[in-house]
Design a protein around this motif. Structure first.
Motif, PDB file in Angstrom:
ATOM      1  N   PRO A 317       0.831  -1.213   0.000  1.00  0.00           N
ATOM      2  CA  PRO A 317       0.000   0.000   0.000  1.00  0.00           C
ATOM      3  C   PRO A 317       0.867   1.266   0.000  1.00  0.00           C
ATOM      4  N   LYS A 318       0.528   2.202  -0.896  1.00  0.00           N
ATOM      5  CA  LYS A 318       1.321   3.431  -1.027  1.00  0.00           C
ATOM      6  C   LYS A 318       0.832   4.530  -0.095  1.00  0.00           C
ATOM      7  N   TYR A 319      -0.430   4.441   0.326  1.00  0.00           N
ATOM      8  CA  TYR A 319      -1.020   5.543   1.087  1.00  0.00           C
ATOM      9  C   TYR A 319      -1.567   5.035   2.412  1.00  0.00           C
ATOM     10  N   PRO A 320      -1.384   5.790   3.492  1.00  0.00           N
ATOM     11  CA  PRO A 320      -1.994   5.377   4.754  1.00  0.00           C
ATOM     12  C   PRO A 320      -3.521   5.514   4.672  1.00  0.00           C
ATOM     13  N   PRO A 321      -4.241   4.747   5.502  1.00  0.00           N
ATOM     14  CA  PRO A 321      -5.697   4.876   5.504  1.00  0.00           C
ATOM     15  C   PRO A 321      -6.117   6.295   5.868  1.00  0.00           C
ATOM     16  N   VAL A 322      -7.261   6.717   5.330  1.00  0.00           N
ATOM     17  CA  VAL A 322      -7.769   8.053   5.647  1.00  0.00           C
ATOM     18  C   VAL A 322      -9.294   7.967   5.773  1.00  0.00           C
ATOM     19  N   LYS A 323      -9.838   8.777   6.645  1.00  0.00           N
ATOM     20  CA  LYS A 323     -11.303   8.833   6.762  1.00  0.00           C
ATOM     21  C   LYS A 323     -11.853   9.631   5.591  1.00  0.00           C
ATOM     22  N   ALA A 324     -12.861   9.074   4.920  1.00  0.00           N
ATOM     23  CA  ALA A 324     -13.390   9.717   3.707  1.00  0.00           C
ATOM     24  C   ALA A 324     -13.832  11.157   3.982  1.00  0.00           C
ATOM     25  N   GLY A 325     -14.441  11.401   5.145  1.00  0.00           N
ATOM     26  CA  GLY A 325     -14.919  12.754   5.459  1.00  0.00           C
ATOM     27  C   GLY A 325     -13.784  13.757   5.577  1.00  0.00           C
ATOM     28  N   ASP A 326     -12.660  13.328   6.160  1.00  0.00           N
ATOM     29  CA  ASP A 326     -11.498  14.231   6.267  1.00  0.00           C
ATOM     30  C   ASP A 326     -10.943  14.551   4.879  1.00  0.00           C
ATOM     31  N   TRP A 327     -10.920  13.530   4.068  1.00  0.00           N
ATOM     32  CA  TRP A 327     -10.437  13.686   2.691  1.00  0.00           C
ATOM     33  C   TRP A 327     -11.256  14.742   1.948  1.00  0.00           C
ATOM     34  N   THR A 328     -12.571  14.573   1.980  1.00  0.00           N
ATOM     35  CA  THR A 328     -13.448  15.468   1.225  1.00  0.00           C
ATOM     36  C   THR A 328     -13.383  16.892   1.756  1.00  0.00           C
ATOM     37  N   THR A 329     -13.472  17.050   3.069  1.00  0.00           N
ATOM     38  CA  THR A 329     -13.536  18.422   3.591  1.00  0.00           C
ATOM     39  C   THR A 329     -12.209  19.150   3.367  1.00  0.00           C
ATOM     40  N   SER A 330     -11.088  18.454   3.429  1.00  0.00           N
ATOM     41  CA  SER A 330      -9.821  19.157   3.198  1.00  0.00           C
ATOM     42  C   SER A 330      -9.712  19.586   1.732  1.00  0.00           C
ATOM     43  N   ASN A 331     -10.254  18.793   0.829  1.00  0.00           N
ATOM     44  CA  ASN A 331     -10.234  19.165  -0.586  1.00  0.00           C
ATOM     45  C   ASN A 331     -11.154  20.349  -0.879  1.00  0.00           C
ATOM     46  N   ILE A 332     -12.312  20.340  -0.246  1.00  0.00           N
ATOM     47  CA  ILE A 332     -13.250  21.445  -0.458  1.00  0.00           C
ATOM     48  C   ILE A 332     -12.623  22.756   0.018  1.00  0.00           C
ATOM     49  N   LYS A 333     -11.948  22.679   1.134  1.00  0.00           N
ATOM     50  CA  LYS A 333     -11.286  23.874   1.672  1.00  0.00           C
ATOM     51  C   LYS A 333     -10.290  24.461   0.689  1.00  0.00           C
ATOM     52  N   ALA A 334      -9.605  23.570  -0.042  1.00  0.00           N
ATOM     53  CA  ALA A 334      -8.568  24.043  -0.964  1.00  0.00           C
ATOM     54  C   ALA A 334      -9.158  24.727  -2.190  1.00  0.00           C
ATOM     55  N   ALA A 335     -10.387  24.367  -2.579  1.00  0.00           N
ATOM     56  CA  ALA A 335     -10.900  24.851  -3.861  1.00  0.00           C
ATOM     57  C   ALA A 335     -11.973  25.933  -3.754  1.00  0.00           C
ATOM     58  N   TYR A 336     -12.717  25.949  -2.641  1.00  0.00           N
ATOM     59  CA  TYR A 336     -13.871  26.853  -2.562  1.00  0.00           C
ATOM     60  C   TYR A 336     -13.571  28.032  -1.649  1.00  0.00           C
ATOM     61  N   THR A 337     -13.910  29.219  -2.116  1.00  0.00           N
ATOM     62  CA  THR A 337     -13.665  30.403  -1.297  1.00  0.00           C
ATOM     63  C   THR A 337     -14.534  30.406  -0.043  1.00  0.00           C
ATOM     64  N   TYR A 338     -15.720  29.780  -0.081  1.00  0.00           N
ATOM     65  CA  TYR A 338     -16.583  29.859   1.102  1.00  0.00           C
ATOM     66  C   TYR A 338     -15.966  29.158   2.302  1.00  0.00           C
ATOM     67  N   ARG A 339     -15.155  28.120   2.047  1.00  0.00           N
ATOM     68  CA  ARG A 339     -14.502  27.450   3.178  1.00  0.00           C
ATOM     69  C   ARG A 339     -13.305  28.268   3.655  1.00  0.00           C
ATOM     70  N   ALA A 340     -12.608  28.899   2.714  1.00  0.00           N
ATOM     71  CA  ALA A 340     -11.471  29.735   3.118  1.00  0.00           C
ATOM     72  C   ALA A 340     -11.957  30.854   4.035  1.00  0.00           C
ATOM     73  N   SER A 341     -13.094  31.499   3.674  1.00  0.00           N
ATOM     74  CA  SER A 341     -13.583  32.605   4.497  1.00  0.00           C
ATOM     75  C   SER A 341     -14.135  32.073   5.816  1.00  0.00           C
ATOM     76  N   GLU A 342     -14.694  30.891   5.775  1.00  0.00           N
ATOM     77  CA  GLU A 342     -15.191  30.248   6.992  1.00  0.00           C
ATOM     78  C   GLU A 342     -14.042  30.045   7.989  1.00  0.00           C
ATOM     79  N   ASP A 343     -12.899  29.573   7.457  1.00  0.00           N
ATOM     80  CA  ASP A 343     -11.743  29.371   8.326  1.00  0.00           C
ATOM     81  C   ASP A 343     -11.247  30.700   8.890  1.00  0.00           C
ATOM     82  N   ALA A 344     -11.272  31.727   8.062  1.00  0.00           N
ATOM     83  CA  ALA A 344     -10.771  33.026   8.496  1.00  0.00           C
ATOM     84  C   ALA A 344     -11.614  33.586   9.643  1.00  0.00           C
ATOM     85  N   ARG A 345     -12.898  33.228   9.650  1.00  0.00           N
ATOM     86  CA  ARG A 345     -13.783  33.746  10.707  1.00  0.00           C
ATOM     87  C   ARG A 345     -13.514  33.101  12.057  1.00  0.00           C
ATOM     88  N   ARG A 346     -12.899  31.915  12.025  1.00  0.00           N
ATOM     89  CA  ARG A 346     -12.714  31.186  13.278  1.00  0.00           C
ATOM     90  C   ARG A 346     -11.626  31.800  14.128  1.00  0.00           C
TER      91      ARG A 346
END
Ligand code: AKG
Ligand code: FE2
Length: 346
Positions: A317-346
């Protein structure tokens, strides 16, 4: 989290030079054999799907059972929705909802971080329709909950929700085909897609002048999708898929066919056996372009861990196991401005 992020934005895929993506056209597979009860027919479809997904990562799929008239009605409802006034659409702006539903305005998506500007498109995001008392939704999970729906045009909700159900069912069939193609039991994935993170993006790409690509006039910049696979329908040409020589191969819509492409999550799940191929959209069609991109993600809690038939003594195996939800949310953060601004508010 940092490592995960580094693995997900895989635009500089130098490794692809050593891969099999030496194609000049996208293969076609008829999947009708997955819908009958004949195991031999289903296995043949699975083998053909796997072959296309191992070598190209994109495949035109026919025999899926959705009538063309349904697709036409869906594009029509989208066209009526996107022509509504900006202020009206802004009522369901994803930046206000701060979860993965609603209207994504122009400037809301930036798929290729190496290119200058935001993507030239607006979109509407739908997901698995869940009740308002869904426990994950109540706990603040951004991927789960009820959809939001515009009031106008009135047909938007019934037409889009029926389309969503239709492609969701086709996606479940494709999981059966992929399992068979990988030498797994047909129902291998079923308990990992019980409450899946499905996303339907209804996208509008305005007409754009037929000028050179300058990074600011691109419908969606070069990227690979991050979920398991995508079921795509488009009203106009404009999609291009990159082969290993770096050439952009046109993937225009074919009557009666969906385009299916493998995403990063499935590439990871299969230890790189199925390939997630870089693509982009430039709408030089001279017309408005509408597309429906349905991304099939696994359950939030599912573990994406190298499949048993995709590893061996010479192929650990080349990749360690990952939780699907962590995978998806980290990708969304990288591409969508609404998540970037959400993070900035925190
Ligand atoms: O509109 C299309 O044809 C493709 C869209 C796409 O690649 C995406 O949204 O990930
Ligand atoms: Fe994509």
């Amino acid at each position: 989290m940092h490592d995960l992020q580094a693995n997900t934005r895989n635009l500089d895929r130098h490794d692809q030079a050593a891969r099999r993506l030496d194609f000049s056209e996208i293969p076609q597979v008829d999947i009708a054999g997955l819908r009958g009860g004949d195991p031999a027919a289903a296995a043949a479809v699975g083998a053909a799907l796997a072959e296309a997904m191992e070598t190209v990562g994109f495949v035109y799929v026919t025999g899926h059972g959705m009538p063309g008239s349904q697709l036409d009605a869906t594009f029509e409802a989208m066209a009526r929705y996107f022509e509504r006034p900006e202020a009206e659409k802004a009522g369901l702006d994803i930046h206000k909802l701060a979860r993965h539903r609603g209207y994504v305005p122009f400037e809301g998506l930036h798929a290729d971080p190496h290119e200058g500007g935001a993507d030239l498109q607006e979109a509407f995001e739908l997901g698995l329709e869940l009740p308002a008392d869904d426990p994950d939704y109540l706990a603040g999970n951004m991927m789960y909950g009820p959809n939001v729906w515009p009031e106008r045009p009135a047909e938007f909700r019934p037409v889009l929700s029926s389309y969503l159900d239709g492609v969701h069912a086709i996606g479940r069939l494709l999981f059966h085909g992929i399992a068979l193609g990988l030498g797994l039991p047909k129902d291998w994935f079923d308990d990992k897609i019980g409450k899946p993170m499905i996303q339907l993006r209804a996208i509008h790409y305005p007409q754009q002048p037929p000028r050179e690509v300058d990074g600011r006039h691109i419908g969606i910049g070069a990227h690979s999708d991050y979920e398991c696979f995508t079921i795509l329908a488009a009203s106009q040409p404009g999609l291009q898929v990159r082969n290993r020589r770096g050439e952009w191969i046109d993937a225009p819509p074919l009557p009666g066919a969906f385009i299916i492409n493998i995403g990063d999550c499935m590439e990871r799940w299969t230890n790189g056996r199925l390939v997630s191929t870089v693509h982009r959209v430039i709408n030089r069609s001279g017309a408005e372009r509408y597309s429906l991109a349905f991304f099939f993600g696994a359950d939030y809690e599912a573990t994406i861990e190298c499949l048993p038939t995709c590893q061996g003594p010479d192929n650990p195996p080349k990749y360690p196991p990952v939780k699907a939800g962590d995978w998806t949310t980290s990708n969304i953060k990288a591409a969508y401005t609404y998540r970037a601004s959400e993070d900035a508010r925190r």
